[in-house]
Design an enzyme around this catalytic site. Structure first.
Site, PDB file in Angstrom:
ATOM      1  N   TYR A   1      16.825 -20.087  51.395  1.00 35.99           N
ATOM      2  CA  TYR A   1      18.141 -20.366  51.967  1.00 35.99           C
ATOM      3  C   TYR A   1      19.257 -20.203  50.936  1.00 35.99           C
ATOM      4  O   TYR A   1      20.430 -20.086  51.287  1.00 35.99           O
ATOM      5  CB  TYR A   1      18.200 -21.785  52.548  1.00 35.99           C
ATOM      6  CG  TYR A   1      17.378 -21.978  53.811  1.00 35.99           C
ATOM      7  CD1 TYR A   1      16.705 -20.919  54.397  1.00 35.99           C
ATOM      8  CD2 TYR A   1      17.291 -23.215  54.414  1.00 35.99           C
ATOM      9  CE1 TYR A   1      15.956 -21.089  55.542  1.00 35.99           C
ATOM     10  CE2 TYR A   1      16.541 -23.397  55.566  1.00 35.99           C
ATOM     11  CZ  TYR A   1      15.870 -22.335  56.130  1.00 35.99           C
ATOM     12  OH  TYR A   1      15.136 -22.530  57.266  1.00 35.99           O
TER      13      TYR A   1
ATOM     14  N   LYS B   1       2.298 -20.354  50.929  1.00 35.20           N
ATOM     15  CA  LYS B   1       1.749 -19.106  51.448  1.00 35.20           C
ATOM     16  C   LYS B   1       1.346 -18.305  50.208  1.00 35.20           C
ATOM     17  O   LYS B   1       1.798 -17.172  49.979  1.00 35.20           O
ATOM     18  CB  LYS B   1       2.827 -18.402  52.297  1.00 35.20           C
ATOM     19  CG  LYS B   1       2.343 -17.195  53.059  1.00 35.20           C
ATOM     20  CD  LYS B   1       1.474 -17.519  54.251  1.00 35.20           C
ATOM     21  CE  LYS B   1       1.015 -16.249  54.932  1.00 35.20           C
ATOM     22  NZ  LYS B   1      -0.090 -16.446  55.883  1.00 35.20           N
TER      23      LYS B   1
ATOM     24  N   ASP C   1       0.612 -21.201  57.795  1.00 28.58           N
ATOM     25  CA  ASP C   1       0.182 -20.842  59.155  1.00 28.58           C
ATOM     26  C   ASP C   1      -0.921 -21.792  59.631  1.00 28.58           C
ATOM     27  O   ASP C   1      -0.926 -22.252  60.778  1.00 28.58           O
ATOM     28  CB  ASP C   1      -0.264 -19.378  59.246  1.00 28.58           C
ATOM     29  CG  ASP C   1      -0.991 -18.876  58.009  1.00 28.58           C
ATOM     30  OD1 ASP C   1      -1.116 -19.642  57.030  1.00 28.58           O
ATOM     31  OD2 ASP C   1      -1.454 -17.724  58.010  1.00 28.58           O
TER      32      ASP C   1
ATOM     33  N   ASP D   1      11.625 -26.783  57.063  1.00 25.88           N
ATOM     34  CA  ASP D   1      12.563 -26.743  58.184  1.00 25.88           C
ATOM     35  C   ASP D   1      11.781 -26.559  59.485  1.00 25.88           C
ATOM     36  O   ASP D   1      11.949 -27.286  60.471  1.00 25.88           O
ATOM     37  CB  ASP D   1      13.524 -25.567  57.952  1.00 25.88           C
ATOM     38  CG  ASP D   1      14.724 -25.603  58.882  1.00 25.88           C
ATOM     39  OD1 ASP D   1      14.796 -26.518  59.703  1.00 25.88           O
ATOM     40  OD2 ASP D   1      15.574 -24.700  58.785  1.00 25.88           O
TER      41      ASP D   1
ATOM     42  N   ASP E   1      10.434 -29.670  62.366  1.00 30.44           N
ATOM     43  CA  ASP E   1      10.841 -29.628  63.780  1.00 30.44           C
ATOM     44  C   ASP E   1       9.615 -29.607  64.691  1.00 30.44           C
ATOM     45  O   ASP E   1       9.593 -30.255  65.739  1.00 30.44           O
ATOM     46  CB  ASP E   1      11.705 -28.392  64.056  1.00 30.44           C
ATOM     47  CG  ASP E   1      13.181 -28.715  63.932  1.00 30.44           C
ATOM     48  OD1 ASP E   1      13.512 -29.653  63.180  1.00 30.44           O
ATOM     49  OD2 ASP E   1      14.006 -28.030  64.569  1.00 30.44           O
TER      50      ASP E   1
END
Ligand code: NAD
Length: 360
Positions: A144, A194, A226, A250, A254
């Site tokens: 980000y 990852k 994943d 993030d 959620d």
């Protein structure tokens, strides 16, 4: 501790922000009555409300207030009224500004399911019953913020670029926050990356493993993002504390919040160099603003997190959480969590019911 005074910057913000914050701040006077600790609340403008008043979503006076406070309580910012504005003055800039200026690099999101609301979860009861997860998300680094970024034209074709970058220092400081939290909980930390594809997250994995040497009492496990996304739905009860990067955090937080089925119930804390900031995970809900129907519980539970993490008042924090549990057990429900046979109440009544039980 009695006689001590803490300064709290209160930013109600936009939409339902002022309604839910009005309920949450009532908790402080009950805690004062019980402990003798004083709380000085200073209210400031942020978001769209601040833009309307002075053309700046994070006015200098509000920032100053936050920098001088012992903790910050925020409602929510944003709404359709300000959607056409330039990004530089959009209400959401206030959040980014506060995160940056307060150095809020660690976002903590507890995900718990109240037994009395288990039916609200989209998953089967036996999968979500008793889940108690803390997600620790890195908040000021990663893709980000990494540079270079942007969209440029190369050989007549547009190319979009974002950069995933983390320094060893950034990884180590979030790792230490997560290990400390795991140590105070059930001692299990899952670090999500990852590393099979992204070198930056191989470094993330390496640093986590190195830091684990200082926390032999915490068990560290690494998991690919994943797989973690899948495990959160398959068997969320296996998780105690999850630590991960800004982007993965993030998305996963959620996803995890939906396990509980009720966005109006979940609090969050962001910690860093200065005062920590506490806020519900939801937004300003403009569709229900000003109607006394919003659920104030996420904001009330954010105050419980503040009492525990900023002021070490564990017992008081526990009382707030228990008061919420008792209110739910007694059948009180705001519209978002309403089920047949329960007692439908408004924002204000819900707040009153909780506060009554904290002092009882
Ligand atoms: P939202 O979280 O505001 O609302 C999503 C849905 O959940 C809506 O139907 C809303 O009515 C409901 N809801 C949210 N909180 C509730 C509560 N306490 N009680 C009952 N129902 C509740 O998300 P959105 O609609 O995508 O965004 C609305 C505005 O909020 C946008 O301007 C967005 O940018 C902003 N936003 C702000 C924050 C923040 O301040 N931290 C976070 C997310 C979104």
């Amino acid at each position: 501790m009695a006689g001590k005074t803490y300064r709290i910057a209160v930013f109600p913000g936009d939409g339902i922000g002022p309604e839910i914050v009005a309920q949450a701040v009532k908790v402080f006077s009950v805690v004062t009555e019980r402990t003798g600790i004083n709380f000085t609340l200073e209210e400031g403008l942020v978001g769209g409300a601040a833009y309307d008043a002075c053309g700046d979503p994070l006015p200098a006076a509000s920032l100053e207030m936050a920098l001088n406070a012992d903790a910050v309580l925020l409602g929510a910012v944003g709404g359709p009224k300000w959607e056409a504005l330039d990004y530089s003055v959009r209400p959401e800039r206030a959040l980014l500004g506060l995160r940056e200026k307060l150095g809020l690099f660690a976002n903590l999101r507890p995900v718990t399911v109240f037994d009395d609301l288990i039916e609200a979860s989209p998953l089967k009861n036996h999968i979500v019953r008793g889940i108690d997860i803390m997600i620790v998300r890195e908040l000021t680094g990663g893709v980000y913020f990494g540079k270079p970024r942007g969209v440029k034209t190369e050989k007549g074709m547009r190319v979009g670029i974002n950069t995933l970058v983390y320094s060893e220092e950034e990884i180590e400081r979030i790792a230490r926050v997560a290990f400390e939290i795991a140590r105070q909980r059930r001692g299990n930390l899952v670090s999500v990356d990852k590393a099979n594809v992204l070198e930056t997250t191989q470094l993330w994995r390496d640093v986590l493993t190195e830091v684990s040497g200082d926390y032999r009492d915490v068990s560290l496990k690494h998991m690919y993002v994943d797989n973690c996304a899948m495990q959160l739905i398959r068997d969320p009860a296996q998780f105690d504390v999850i630590v991960t990067t800004n982007l993965f955090g993030d998305i996963l937080s959620d996803e995890a919040s939906m396990l509980t089925g009720s966005i109006g119930m979940l609090p969050s804390a962001s910690r860093g160099r200065c005062a920590a900031m506490y806020e519900p995970i939801h937004g300003s809900a403009p569709d229900i603003a000003g109607r006394n129907i919003a659920n104030p519980v996420a904001t009330i539970l954010s105050v419980a997190m503040m009492l525990q993490y900023s002021f070490g008042l564990k017992e008081e924090a526990r009382r707030v959480e228990e008061a919420v549990e008792t209110v739910l057990r007694s059948g009180f429900r705001t519209r978002d969590i309403f089920q047949e046979g329960m007692l439908l109440v408004g924002t204000e009544e819900m707040g009153e019911e909780v506060v009554k039980r904290i002092s009882a």
